[in-house]
Scaffold this motif. Structure first.
Motif, short mmCIF file in Angstrom:
data_model
loop_
_atom_site.label_atom_id
_atom_site.label_comp_id
_atom_site.label_asym_id
_atom_site.label_seq_id
_atom_site.Cartn_x
_atom_site.Cartn_y
_atom_site.Cartn_z
N LEU A 9 -19.79 -4.70 -27.71
CA LEU A 9 -18.59 -5.53 -27.79
C LEU A 9 -17.72 -5.10 -28.97
O LEU A 9 -16.49 -5.07 -28.87
CB LEU A 9 -18.98 -7.01 -27.91
CG LEU A 9 -17.84 -8.01 -27.93
CD1 LEU A 9 -17.04 -7.92 -26.63
CD2 LEU A 9 -18.36 -9.40 -28.14
N VAL A 10 -18.30 -4.72 -30.05
CA VAL A 10 -17.56 -4.29 -31.24
C VAL A 10 -16.78 -3.01 -30.94
O VAL A 10 -15.61 -2.86 -31.33
CB VAL A 10 -18.51 -4.10 -32.44
CG1 VAL A 10 -17.80 -3.50 -33.64
CG2 VAL A 10 -19.19 -5.40 -32.81
N GLU A 11 -17.38 -2.07 -30.25
CA GLU A 11 -16.69 -0.81 -29.91
C GLU A 11 -15.49 -1.07 -29.00
O GLU A 11 -14.42 -0.49 -29.18
CB GLU A 11 -17.67 0.16 -29.24
CG GLU A 11 -18.75 0.68 -30.15
CD GLU A 11 -19.81 1.47 -29.40
OE1 GLU A 11 -20.43 2.33 -30.03
OE2 GLU A 11 -20.00 1.24 -28.19
N ILE A 12 -15.67 -1.96 -28.03
CA ILE A 12 -14.56 -2.28 -27.12
C ILE A 12 -13.42 -2.96 -27.89
O ILE A 12 -12.25 -2.64 -27.70
CB ILE A 12 -15.06 -3.16 -25.95
CG1 ILE A 12 -15.99 -2.35 -25.06
CG2 ILE A 12 -13.88 -3.68 -25.15
CD1 ILE A 12 -16.64 -3.15 -23.97
N ILE A 13 -13.74 -3.87 -28.79
CA ILE A 13 -12.72 -4.55 -29.59
C ILE A 13 -11.99 -3.56 -30.49
O ILE A 13 -10.77 -3.62 -30.63
CB ILE A 13 -13.35 -5.71 -30.39
CG1 ILE A 13 -13.77 -6.82 -29.43
CG2 ILE A 13 -12.38 -6.26 -31.43
CD1 ILE A 13 -14.53 -7.96 -30.10
N VAL A 14 -12.70 -2.63 -31.08
CA VAL A 14 -12.07 -1.62 -31.95
C VAL A 14 -11.10 -0.77 -31.14
O VAL A 14 -9.97 -0.50 -31.58
CB VAL A 14 -13.15 -0.74 -32.63
CG1 VAL A 14 -12.52 0.48 -33.30
CG2 VAL A 14 -13.93 -1.56 -33.66
N VAL A 15 -11.48 -0.35 -29.96
CA VAL A 15 -10.60 0.45 -29.11
C VAL A 15 -9.36 -0.36 -28.71
O VAL A 15 -8.23 0.15 -28.74
CB VAL A 15 -11.36 0.96 -27.87
CG1 VAL A 15 -10.41 1.57 -26.85
CG2 VAL A 15 -12.42 1.97 -28.27
N LEU A 16 -9.56 -1.63 -28.36
CA LEU A 16 -8.42 -2.48 -28.00
C LEU A 16 -7.47 -2.69 -29.18
O LEU A 16 -6.26 -2.70 -29.01
CB LEU A 16 -8.91 -3.82 -27.45
CG LEU A 16 -9.57 -3.77 -26.07
CD1 LEU A 16 -10.11 -5.14 -25.68
CD2 LEU A 16 -8.58 -3.28 -25.03
N ILE A 18 -6.98 -0.59 -31.67
CA ILE A 18 -6.27 0.70 -31.86
C ILE A 18 -5.17 0.85 -30.82
O ILE A 18 -4.04 1.25 -31.14
CB ILE A 18 -7.27 1.88 -31.81
CG1 ILE A 18 -8.18 1.85 -33.04
CG2 ILE A 18 -6.53 3.21 -31.73
CD1 ILE A 18 -9.31 2.86 -33.00
N LEU A 19 -5.46 0.51 -29.56
CA LEU A 19 -4.44 0.59 -28.51
C LEU A 19 -3.29 -0.39 -28.77
O LEU A 19 -2.12 -0.06 -28.54
CB LEU A 19 -5.07 0.33 -27.14
CG LEU A 19 -5.98 1.44 -26.58
CD1 LEU A 19 -6.62 0.98 -25.27
CD2 LEU A 19 -5.17 2.70 -26.37
N ALA A 20 -3.61 -1.56 -29.28
CA ALA A 20 -2.56 -2.54 -29.58
C ALA A 20 -1.66 -2.04 -30.72
O ALA A 20 -0.44 -2.21 -30.67
CB ALA A 20 -3.19 -3.88 -29.95
N ILE A 21 -2.26 -1.42 -31.73
CA ILE A 21 -1.45 -0.87 -32.84
C ILE A 21 -0.56 0.24 -32.34
O ILE A 21 0.63 0.32 -32.67
CB ILE A 21 -2.37 -0.40 -33.98
CG1 ILE A 21 -3.05 -1.61 -34.64
CG2 ILE A 21 -1.59 0.41 -35.01
CD1 ILE A 21 -4.13 -1.24 -35.64
N LEU A 22 -1.11 1.13 -31.52
CA LEU A 22 -0.30 2.22 -30.95
C LEU A 22 0.84 1.67 -30.09
O LEU A 22 1.96 2.17 -30.14
CB LEU A 22 -1.18 3.17 -30.14
CG LEU A 22 -2.12 4.07 -30.94
CD1 LEU A 22 -3.02 4.86 -29.99
CD2 LEU A 22 -1.33 5.01 -31.82
N ALA A 23 0.56 0.65 -29.31
CA ALA A 23 1.60 0.06 -28.46
C ALA A 23 2.66 -0.61 -29.32
O ALA A 23 3.85 -0.54 -29.01
CB ALA A 23 0.97 -0.95 -27.50
N ALA A 24 2.23 -1.28 -30.40
CA ALA A 24 3.20 -1.95 -31.28
C ALA A 24 4.13 -0.95 -31.95
O ALA A 24 5.28 -1.25 -32.24
CB ALA A 24 2.46 -2.77 -32.33
N VAL A 25 3.65 0.25 -32.19
CA VAL A 25 4.49 1.29 -32.81
C VAL A 25 5.31 2.02 -31.75
O VAL A 25 6.49 2.31 -31.96
CB VAL A 25 3.60 2.28 -33.60
CG1 VAL A 25 4.41 3.48 -34.07
CG2 VAL A 25 2.94 1.58 -34.77
N ALA A 26 4.72 2.31 -30.61
CA ALA A 26 5.37 3.16 -29.61
C ALA A 26 6.44 2.43 -28.82
O ALA A 26 7.49 3.00 -28.51
CB ALA A 26 4.33 3.74 -28.66
#
Length: 100
Positions: A9-16, A18-26
């Protein structure tokens, strides 16, 4: 020892995250490019319109100049014709002498 067959669960949350940060920037930068492209299209359309308007105004000015020249020629012609008629003491109407 157990075999792992998935993500924690921790790995999935970390990936999510990271994707949210990338989306917030992109997303804002992509939207900025879209807005800039729309502005450029509007600017080019506006400049095309202004060029057409300038050409129309130039044509209108040329037409006005030609009309002024024609009117001046007509005025000079009628003036000399009036002088000629006065000198000859003829009673011919001016409209009958002009052929347009």
């Amino acid at each position: 020892m157990r075999n792992k067959h998935g993500f924690t669960l921790v790995e999935i949350i970390v990936v999510l995250v990271i994707l949210a940060i990338l989306a917030a920037v992109a997303i804002p930068s992509v939207l900025g490019y879209v807005d800039e492209a729309k502005k450029q299209v509007l600017y080019k359309k506006h400049m095309g319109f202004m060029k057409q308007r300038k050409l129309l105004l130039q044509n209108a000015m040329q037409q006005m100049k030609m009309n002024l020249k024609n009117n001046q020629f007509l005025n000079i012609t009628t003036h000399y014709l009036q002088i000629f008629l006065i000198k000859k003491q003829q009673t011919i109407k001016l409209e009958e002498c002009l052929i347009l």
